[in-house]
Scaffold this active site. Structure first.
Site, short mmCIF file in Angstrom:
data_model
loop_
_atom_site.label_atom_id
_atom_site.label_comp_id
_atom_site.label_asym_id
_atom_site.label_seq_id
_atom_site.Cartn_x
_atom_site.Cartn_y
_atom_site.Cartn_z
N GLU A 30 -40.19 7.51 -38.07
CA GLU A 30 -39.67 7.46 -39.45
C GLU A 30 -38.15 7.29 -39.48
OE1 GLU A 30 -38.65 10.79 -41.87
OE2 GLU A 30 -39.71 12.19 -40.56
N LYS A 164 -40.97 23.72 -40.82
CA LYS A 164 -39.86 24.68 -40.77
C LYS A 164 -40.09 25.84 -41.70
CE LYS A 164 -37.53 21.25 -41.68
NZ LYS A 164 -38.46 20.32 -41.09
N1 PSU Z 1 -37.96 17.77 -41.71
C1 PSU Z 1 -36.98 17.58 -40.78
N2 PSU Z 1 -36.18 16.51 -40.86
C2 PSU Z 1 -36.35 15.60 -41.84
C3 PSU Z 1 -37.39 15.78 -42.81
C4 PSU Z 1 -38.17 16.88 -42.69
O1 PSU Z 1 -36.80 18.40 -39.89
O2 PSU Z 1 -35.59 14.63 -41.88
C5 PSU Z 1 -37.61 14.74 -43.84
C6 PSU Z 1 -38.88 13.94 -43.53
O3 PSU Z 1 -38.64 12.59 -43.83
C7 PSU Z 1 -39.89 14.50 -44.52
C8 PSU Z 1 -39.00 14.79 -45.69
O4 PSU Z 1 -40.93 13.61 -44.84
O5 PSU Z 1 -37.84 15.34 -45.11
C9 PSU Z 1 -39.61 15.75 -46.69
O6 PSU Z 1 -38.79 15.79 -47.80
P1 PSU Z 1 -39.32 16.48 -49.15
O7 PSU Z 1 -39.39 17.94 -48.82
O8 PSU Z 1 -38.26 16.16 -50.16
O9 PSU Z 1 -40.64 15.85 -49.44
#
Ligand code: PSU
Ligand code: MN
Length: 309
Positions: A30, A164
């Site tokens: 990604e 996390k």
């Molecule tokens: N967790 C990480 N690093 C990240 C993300 C999540 O440790 O960069 C990113 C991923 O792209 C994930 C997104 O899909 O955050 C989720 O964001 P949201 O909670 O806004 O859906």
């Protein structure tokens, strides 16, 4: 709209196209983790190294993103650099896709939108750091990542180090259960908490080899069960963080987010960046190492799948 019509928006990198022709394994990666998850220039070092690890594991990497409105299954080095270093690149989840494509913008794909593009391209294994989930306090805010719905509908296996504890891990697992998403532990019975090897919650099933994982993925496909799979791979012990220290940093970052009125798509990048600063950069090192570890496992799983296809 059928699949081939969607594909008019998709560019497949020549090396990835060749891999499809030769029946070589391909692993999707990604780009939000690059643009919004890590600071420049560590982000670009990570992006290059993770592609190399996939190659060393015998698979072809396809880092996914959006350049000038084109969906890219496999970014070039220059395109990765562009997404890594351009301020204001849009973080693109499912709901952002039509606008970013229609306006010919650049965009970095989250877990959700990377799954969409990977599936369109025909890539079944995707390596990332951690998935989005149900945020703490979601009873009030309704902040639930679109990643979870995507896992419920799109047939891509996501190799990650769990979720996390900026999230409510228990509710995240409940959501996945409700939506029928298998949560599989790679060599573990414990669902990992990203920075640490255990969250205190279990996984649904434990699998101990790429071959076993490939068997489950193939069986799921043959049963006609659509939707994704979470393959949870704990961070190697030598890079694990102290649970007390990381919890303290997360609590403080969450407090600052509340005070600062941070919400919506800003929340996850804000928390990641604050946790990094509050741990003196230690969380970033762990984050990078767990992605590398996932790349090794993802390449092995994709290879096992292609061998027995
Ligand atoms: N967790 C990480 N690093 C990240 C993300 C999540 O440790 O960069 C990113 C991923 O792209 C994930 C997104 O899909 O955050 C989720 O964001 P949201 O909670 O806004 O859906
Ligand atoms: Mn959200």
């Amino acid at each position: 709209m059928n699949r081939s019509q969607y594909q008019t928006f998709l560019d497949i990198h020549p090396r990835v196209a060749e891999a499809f022709r030769q029946g070589e394994p391909v692993v999707a990666l990604e780009s939000t983790i690059i643009s919004h998850g890590m600071p420049y220039p560590r982000n670009i070092e990570m992006a290059r190294a993770v592609e190399d690890l996939v190659r060393q594991g015998g698979a072809v990497p396809a880092t996914i993103g959006i350049v000038g409105g084109r969906l890219k299954a496999g970014l070039t080095e220059e395109e990765i650099e562009l997404l890594a270093s351009t301020p204001g690149v849009v973080k693109v989840s499912r709901r952002d896709l039509p606008v970013v494509v229609a306006r010919s913008m650049h965009g970095a794909t989250t877990v959700a939108s990377t799954m969409i593009v990977a599936d369109l391209a025909g890539i079944g294994v995707f390596v990332t750091g951690g998935i989005g989930g149900v945020h703490r306090g979601a009873e009030q805010t309704m902040d639930i990542s679109a990643d979870l719905q995507e896992l419920a509908r799109t047939s891509v296996a996501v190799v990650c180090a769990g979720a996390k504890s900026i999230l409510d891990i228990g509710l995240t697992l409940e959501y996945l259960e409700t939506r029928g998403v298998p949560v599989l532990g790679y060599g573990t019975d414990d669902f990992p908490a990203f920075y640490t090897r255990s969250s205190g919650f279990g996984v649904d099933y434990r699998l101990d080899s790429p071959r076993e994982v490939a068997q489950v993925l193939r069986t799921k496909r043959d049963l006609g069960l659509s939707g994704g799979v979470v393959l949870a791979n704990p961070v190697p012990a030598e890079y694990e963080m102290d649970p007390v220290a990381i919890d303290r940093a997360i609590e403080q970052a969450l407090e600052e987010a509340r005070e600062g009125g941070i919400s919506g798509k800003e929340t996850t990048p804000f928390l990641l960046s604050r946790v990094k600063d509050l741990t003196g950069g230690a969380s970033l090192n762990t984050n990078i190492q767990l992605v590398y570890n996932n790349a090794r496992v993802g390449a092995a799983v994709a290879s096992a799948l292609s061998r027995e296809a």
